[in-house]
Design a protein around this motif. Structure first.
Motif, PDB file in Angstrom:
ATOM      1  N   TRP A 225      -5.764   4.945  -7.039  1.00  0.00           N
ATOM      2  CA  TRP A 225      -6.540   5.528  -7.067  1.00  0.00           C
ATOM      3  C   TRP A 225      -6.582   7.665  -7.108  1.00  0.00           C
ATOM      4  O   TRP A 225      -5.299   7.322  -6.794  1.00  0.00           O
ATOM      5  N   GLY A 226      -6.717   7.963  -7.703  1.00  0.00           N
ATOM      6  CA  GLY A 226      -5.629   9.037  -8.054  1.00  0.00           C
ATOM      7  C   GLY A 226      -7.176  10.204  -8.702  1.00  0.00           C
ATOM      8  O   GLY A 226      -7.621  10.700  -8.594  1.00  0.00           O
ATOM      9  N   GLN A 227      -6.190  11.840  -7.947  1.00  0.00           N
ATOM     10  CA  GLN A 227      -7.071  13.201  -8.175  1.00  0.00           C
ATOM     11  C   GLN A 227      -5.756  14.115  -8.426  1.00  0.00           C
ATOM     12  O   GLN A 227      -4.921  14.422  -8.790  1.00  0.00           O
TER      13      GLN A 227
ATOM     14  N   ARG B  59      -2.456  13.458  -6.181  1.00  0.00           N
ATOM     15  CA  ARG B  59      -2.528  12.636  -4.720  1.00  0.00           C
ATOM     16  C   ARG B  59      -2.902  11.452  -5.476  1.00  0.00           C
ATOM     17  O   ARG B  59      -3.617  10.744  -6.854  1.00  0.00           O
ATOM     18  N   TYR B  60      -1.973  10.686  -4.526  1.00  0.00           N
ATOM     19  CA  TYR B  60      -2.414   9.226  -5.484  1.00  0.00           C
ATOM     20  C   TYR B  60      -2.938   8.262  -4.111  1.00  0.00           C
ATOM     21  O   TYR B  60      -1.467   8.265  -2.862  1.00  0.00           O
ATOM     22  N   LEU B  61      -3.356   7.248  -4.528  1.00  0.00           N
ATOM     23  CA  LEU B  61      -3.229   6.397  -3.302  1.00  0.00           C
ATOM     24  C   LEU B  61      -3.247   4.168  -4.367  1.00  0.00           C
ATOM     25  O   LEU B  61      -4.010   4.517  -5.146  1.00  0.00           O
ATOM     26  N   SER B  62      -2.294   4.128  -3.980  1.00  0.00           N
ATOM     27  CA  SER B  62      -2.062   2.437  -4.851  1.00  0.00           C
ATOM     28  C   SER B  62      -1.810   1.362  -4.120  1.00  0.00           C
ATOM     29  O   SER B  62      -1.462   1.694  -2.729  1.00  0.00           O
TER      30      SER B  62
ATOM     31  N   LEU C 159       0.624  -1.059   0.161  1.00  0.00           N
ATOM     32  CA  LEU C 159       0.284  -0.406   0.318  1.00  0.00           C
ATOM     33  C   LEU C 159       0.643   1.292  -0.084  1.00  0.00           C
ATOM     34  O   LEU C 159       1.628   1.328   1.211  1.00  0.00           O
ATOM     35  N   LYS C 160       0.609   2.342  -1.090  1.00  0.00           N
ATOM     36  CA  LYS C 160       1.413   3.081  -1.106  1.00  0.00           C
ATOM     37  C   LYS C 160       0.131   4.728  -1.133  1.00  0.00           C
ATOM     38  O   LYS C 160      -1.240   4.165  -1.687  1.00  0.00           O
ATOM     39  N   VAL C 161       0.795   5.708  -0.359  1.00  0.00           N
ATOM     40  CA  VAL C 161       0.056   6.892  -0.804  1.00  0.00           C
ATOM     41  C   VAL C 161       0.989   7.990  -1.013  1.00  0.00           C
ATOM     42  O   VAL C 161       2.257   7.975  -0.364  1.00  0.00           O
ATOM     43  N   GLY C 162       0.448   9.229  -1.329  1.00  0.00           N
ATOM     44  CA  GLY C 162       2.149  10.312  -1.665  1.00  0.00           C
ATOM     45  C   GLY C 162       1.014  11.676  -2.159  1.00  0.00           C
ATOM     46  O   GLY C 162      -0.512  11.698  -2.812  1.00  0.00           O
TER      47      GLY C 162
END
Length: 226
Positions: free
Chosen positions: A138-140, A102-105, A60-63
């Motif tokens: 997920w991204g923005q 912005r992202y979450l993978s 899991l990664k967020v950035g």
């Protein structure tokens, strides 16, 4: 715990959760830098042993990119456009298909270690092993980094990859992700073929109508498992 060689460093201890935090900074005017940018990423990796059902790996990664920057400095998904399997990459995302600040993978793989195939006589004799993978992104993209939001009039932002239409409008190839609809792909694989080969079928589950993309694919890898 790692094993280090001259070319790379590989993890050999997968039992404990691994947390990672990184921050990348660029300073305008420093050592030739032309932009200020700050990218922060937080990661969590964990392997879960399932006894006779094999093992499950989750990453899991967020950035976030905090600054206003042209698209080469936005966050690019870990896309793998080759036919070779590379761990923890997206197999059916095209280069520059999604650009986010912005992202979450979430990337996962369940290696059943023969739990299913050992019940089929021929496959049991061949000692093939099955695995299932699922990837999610997920991204923005906020308006400050989207040149289309200002009608391509912001001089600080580059045009996203695309082309001009006959009427003079600009059509970009990059897709702005819907924050309510993540990108997803499913992977079904067989490994330990001739003790070395892995073959995966990958299926795209969302954003099926994006241009220049494939809905499915076959991927290969040479992998030796002890």
């Amino acid at each position: 715990t790692y094993i280090s060689t001259q070319q790379r460093r590989g993890k050999i201890n997968h039992d404990a959760p691994i947390f990672s935090l990184s921050h990348t900074m660029g300073i305008n005017g420093f050592l030739g830098g032309q932009y200020n940018y700050n990218v922060t990423e937080l990661g969590l990796y964990k392997r879960i042993w399932l006894g006779q059902f094999g093992k499950f790996d989750a990453d899991l990664k967020v950035g976030a990119q905090w600054n206003k920057v042209p698209f080469p400095l936005l966050i690019h998904p870990a896309a793998n456009t080759s036919y070779i399997i590379e761990d923890y990459t997206f197999y059916l995302i095209s280069n520059l298909e999604f650009l986010n600040d912005r992202y979450l993978s979430f990337m996962s793989e369940w290696d059943l270690n023969g739990w299913l195939f050992n019940r089929i006589p021929l496959l049991k004799k061949l000692k093939w092993r099955e695995c299932v993978g699922f990837n999610l992104l997920w991204g923005q993209l906020t308006d400050k980094n989207n040149p289309a939001a200002s009608g391509y009039t912001d001089p600080e932002l580059f045009y996203f990859p695309g082309h001009f239409m006959p009427d003079g409008s600009y059509e970009q190839n990059t897709v702005c992700m819907d924050t309510k609809r993540p990108y997803m792909e499913l992977r079904l694989g067989i490994h330990n073929i001739f003790k070395l080969i892995e073959v995966d079928y990958v299926r795209r589950l969302s954003y099926l109508n994006n241009p220049n993309t494939n809905k499915w694919g076959i991927r290969l890898k040479v992998r030796m498992t002890f």
